[in-house]
Write a protein that holds these residues in place. Structure first.
Motif, PDB file in Angstrom:
ATOM      1  N   ASP A 133       0.875  -1.342   0.161  1.00 56.48           N
ATOM      2  CA  ASP A 133      -0.001  -0.043   0.138  1.00 56.48           C
ATOM      3  C   ASP A 133       1.003   1.343  -0.070  1.00 56.48           C
ATOM      4  OD1 ASP A 133      -2.382  -1.288  -0.075  1.00 56.48           O
ATOM      5  OD2 ASP A 133      -2.783  -1.274   2.165  1.00 56.48           O
ATOM      6  N   ASN A 134       2.079   1.224   0.438  1.00 54.67           N
ATOM      7  CA  ASN A 134       2.875   2.371   0.560  1.00 54.67           C
ATOM      8  C   ASN A 134       2.195   3.462   1.401  1.00 54.67           C
ATOM      9  OD1 ASN A 134       5.349   3.907   0.401  1.00 54.67           O
ATOM     10  ND2 ASN A 134       4.630   4.945  -1.572  1.00 54.67           N
ATOM     11  N   TRP A 135       1.520   3.285   2.536  1.00 56.47           N
ATOM     12  CA  TRP A 135       0.705   4.043   3.456  1.00 56.47           C
ATOM     13  C   TRP A 135       1.802   4.669   3.965  1.00 56.47           C
ATOM     14  CZ3 TRP A 135      -3.988   2.505   6.833  1.00 56.47           C
ATOM     15  CH2 TRP A 135      -4.535   3.715   7.326  1.00 56.47           C
ATOM     16  N   ASP A 136       2.180   6.187   3.840  1.00 55.78           N
ATOM     17  CA  ASP A 136       3.312   6.646   4.465  1.00 55.78           C
ATOM     18  C   ASP A 136       3.273   6.716   5.825  1.00 55.78           C
ATOM     19  OD1 ASP A 136       4.493   7.042   1.999  1.00 55.78           O
ATOM     20  OD2 ASP A 136       4.020   9.108   1.902  1.00 55.78           O
ATOM     21  N   ILE A 137       2.289   7.006   6.313  1.00 62.16           N
ATOM     22  CA  ILE A 137       2.113   7.168   7.913  1.00 62.16           C
ATOM     23  C   ILE A 137       2.377   5.967   8.446  1.00 62.16           C
ATOM     24  CG2 ILE A 137      -0.507   6.810   8.090  1.00 62.16           C
ATOM     25  CD1 ILE A 137      -0.551   8.862   9.948  1.00 62.16           C
ATOM     26  N   ILE A 138       2.154   4.619   8.083  1.00 59.07           N
ATOM     27  CA  ILE A 138       2.434   3.423   8.428  1.00 59.07           C
ATOM     28  C   ILE A 138       3.984   2.842   8.116  1.00 59.07           C
ATOM     29  CG2 ILE A 138       1.867   1.192   8.591  1.00 59.07           C
ATOM     30  CD1 ILE A 138      -0.047   2.651  10.227  1.00 59.07           C
ATOM     31  N   ALA A 139       4.170   3.120   6.802  1.00 64.19           N
ATOM     32  CA  ALA A 139       5.429   2.664   6.322  1.00 64.19           C
ATOM     33  C   ALA A 139       6.721   3.195   7.075  1.00 64.19           C
ATOM     34  CB  ALA A 139       5.556   2.669   4.982  1.00 64.19           C
ATOM     35  N   PRO A 178      12.315  -1.477  11.490  1.00 65.33           N
ATOM     36  CA  PRO A 178      12.789  -0.182  10.675  1.00 65.33           C
ATOM     37  C   PRO A 178      11.580   0.048   9.584  1.00 65.33           C
ATOM     38  CG  PRO A 178      13.623  -2.449   9.839  1.00 65.33           C
ATOM     39  CD  PRO A 178      12.903  -2.593  10.895  1.00 65.33           C
ATOM     40  N   PRO A 179      11.770   1.185   8.852  1.00 64.80           N
ATOM     41  CA  PRO A 179      10.885   1.699   7.950  1.00 64.80           C
ATOM     42  C   PRO A 179      10.745   0.608   6.960  1.00 64.80           C
ATOM     43  CG  PRO A 179      12.223   3.624   8.435  1.00 64.80           C
ATOM     44  CD  PRO A 179      12.964   2.268   9.382  1.00 64.80           C
TER      45      PRO A 179
END
Length: 341
Positions: A277-283, A288-289
């Protein structure tokens, strides 16, 4: 006191021409000398004249508006799609009316009736999942409709979807290219089309490398961090130990990462991790990132809007019925290697 709005009569008087000449010049119609065109446009600009949008739409039989009907009440998928849609429509000077009826078909019908009453030029229908849904009811009209991140049952409508199968394949290929040999898959509920397609792509990547997915290392459950956390315990009940996990969502992957750390397993040294999903707030907040698969929703929205513009212009025959947009791999630290794809 409020200043009266500038009218086409004011422009005609300032330019020394008729109202009809002003109308034709501003709509790029008619045959006039360049001097007349310049004089009319300069007069309109100096007076800050704004054409009557309603009158223009009645004349051109266009409203220059599009309706977006979304069942994504949280905006997780519809907001990136909307950004892409607006980017594509802006050069055409078209605006978007956004309606969110959630999963209530009666509410959705009322929204569509309202949009049709506003004479929108077309509709884009989206959702929070790609599973098939009933087609929207257009009351027998021929209004152009495009489904984005959604697809209708039993319809030949235009659909723009992420290539989830290709996304699963990307994840598997990346982990294999990094030298991982024991790959597990933790994902969402199997009744979701995206879950099945992502698994198919992942297994295809394994087959190409002469491997297969161990049934003990495939787990499906809710779309939640809690499920990802629980799934790690189930995986550890089976041996030999896995060295990579592909997760069906970034939320699940974050729960997996937390559970691995709590059990003394290092990411990526012991277990490489890929989300979806590349959901920034989660990823970005995962430790680690998180390396993840991006369904490219903004680009998908742009493509859906471009298809709708073509249909509005009368070129529907040139628009494919189903378009699957490629996903992309976003590399962060959870795999411990550079992107090889």
């Amino acid at each position: 006191m409020l200043k009266a709005a500038v009218t086409i009569h004011d422009v005609a008087k300032a330019a020394g021409v008729s109202i009809g000449t002003v109308s034709k010049v501003l709509n790029n119609q008619g045959r006039f000398t360049e001097e007349t065109r310049i004089r009319v446009r300069q007069s309109a600009e100096s007076l800050r004249f704004q054409p009557n949008a309603l009158a223009q739409s009645l004349h051109q039989k266009r409203s220059y508006t599009v309706g977006l009907v979304s069942r994504d009440s949280f905006g997780r998928f519809s907001l990136p799609l909307l950004e892409g849609i607006e980017n594509a429509l802006d050069p055409a000077r078209m605006a978007v009316f956004v309606c969110k009826p959630t999963d209530d078909p009666v509410h959705e019908r009322r929204h569509i009736e309202s949009l049709m009453a506003k004479r929108v030029d077309g509709l884009i229908v989206t959702s929070r999942r790609t599973d098939k849904r009933p087609p929207v009811d257009l009351a027998g009209t021929s209004m152009p409709v495009v489904y984005a991140y959604a697809q209708p049952e039993g319809s030949e409508a235009v659909c723009v979807l992420p290539d989830d199968r290709g996304g699963g394949q990307l994840a598997g290929q990346h982990l294999l290219c990094l030298g991982r040999t024991a790959l597990a898959h933790v994902t969402g509920p199997e009744h979701f089309t995206a879950v099945r397609e992502r698994r198919q792509g992942f297994e295809e990547a394994l087959r190409e490398a002469g491997r297969s997915l161990d049934p003990d290392w495939y787990l499906s459950g809710p779309w939640s961090e809690a499920w990802g956390h629980e799934a790690v315990g189930r995986l550890l009940e089976h041996g030999p130990r896995f060295d990579a996990i592909f997760c069906g969502s970034d939320q699940i992957a974050r729960g997996v990462a937390d559970a691995l750390r709590e059990r003394g397993l290092r990411v990526p040294e012991d277990v490489a991790l890929v989300g979806y999903d590349n959901w920034d707030i989660i990823a970005a907040a995962t430790r680690p990132p998180l390396t993840t698969i991006d369904p490219c929703l903004e680009t998908l929205g742009q493509q859906a809007a471009s298809c709708l513009l073509a249909m509005i212009a009368g070129a529907e025959a040139t628009v494919p019925r189903v378009i699957r947009h490629p996903c992309r791999l976003v590399v962060r630290q959870s795999c411990g290697g550079e992107a090889l794809l």
